[in-house]
Design an enzyme around this catalytic site. Sequence first.
Site, PDB file in Angstrom:
ATOM      1  N   SER A  76      67.315  46.847   8.884  1.00 57.30           N
ATOM      2  CA  SER A  76      66.344  47.885   9.194  1.00 57.30           C
ATOM      3  C   SER A  76      65.119  47.730   8.287  1.00 57.30           C
ATOM      4  O   SER A  76      64.529  46.655   8.235  1.00 57.30           O
ATOM      5  CB  SER A  76      67.006  49.259   9.058  1.00 57.30           C
ATOM      6  OG  SER A  76      66.269  50.258   9.696  1.00 57.30           O
ATOM      7  N   ASP A 189      69.709  48.782  15.615  1.00 56.89           N
ATOM      8  CA  ASP A 189      69.676  48.771  14.158  1.00 56.89           C
ATOM      9  C   ASP A 189      70.896  48.068  13.556  1.00 56.89           C
ATOM     10  O   ASP A 189      72.041  48.355  13.915  1.00 56.89           O
ATOM     11  CB  ASP A 189      69.623  50.216  13.671  1.00 56.89           C
ATOM     12  CG  ASP A 189      69.102  50.352  12.256  1.00 56.89           C
ATOM     13  OD1 ASP A 189      69.464  49.517  11.409  1.00 56.89           O
ATOM     14  OD2 ASP A 189      68.340  51.298  11.992  1.00 56.89           O
TER      15      ASP A 189
END
Length: 298
Positions: A76, A189
């Site tokens: 991320s 993610d």
Amino acid sequence: MQTIANAKVSTPTALRNSGTSIRPSSRAAGGRTPWEHPVRIGLALGGGFARGIAHAGVLKVLEQHHIPIHCITGISAGSIVAAAYASGASPEEIAHAGCSMRFGDVGRLSLGRLGLVGSQCMNRFLERLLKTYRFEEMRIPLGVLATDLASGEPVTFAGSGSVFEPIRASCAYPGLFQPVRHEGKLLVDGVMSGPGIAAAMARQLGATHVISVPLPAAAPGALPGNMFEVVSRCFQILQSRLENSRRSESDLEIVPDVRGVDWNAFSLGPRLVSAGESAALACLPQIQDWFSRQERAA
């Protein structure tokens, strides 16, 4: 782009030809790596939106004290910082970019069936921050982690290809960002894959000593105030249950005190950089001891 699902890393030639999967290593926990091998430090940077600015403070301290980094991985927001550093951007440049950025630099409202925000505009932000845009051109080995939304398996990126799509996928927070389509898969993610995978990936990229940098979020018991905070809190609970996997794959954790900092608090950039610096300074003696023990064993 070289990618292998099911947690297999596409890495430089020695690993790429082996088909080695990411598995728990047994070489973590400070000092089990034989000292006859040179110390090669790998950083595994965690996610946290604006809290990722703290990574710049960690990198700044390591550079100031001449701690060499062999490889770097990220999830991320950590994947943005990892790619920037691997490309040759300085910690100061990364901190400046983080402190001056706003959410609109990485996402635009684009209502769709799979998410509220599109991330195509992130490419322009990355073009300004990174010195080079391909894995094979990075100054040090880089690994980026995303998650296959269909299978739930980790998808790792390393070795060759553009970094833009992998970073966008790694940052595609479910429920907010739209998933990124890649080779017939929908990717989200990397935090969904578990924090231990990024540390294990650093080991696969050649690190003998892995330093993980998690970014704790809200203090326990803090009540969410909106739908996004509800989703975010659910992920925090999930991550707290998976902390042992990260610790088992890490020789050391540097944990900046960013608790209570909101996910979009980019205006608190200087405070976040300072938090990273303080945490890194506290761990510096242990890192320096690794090199001292290597010298004594030589």
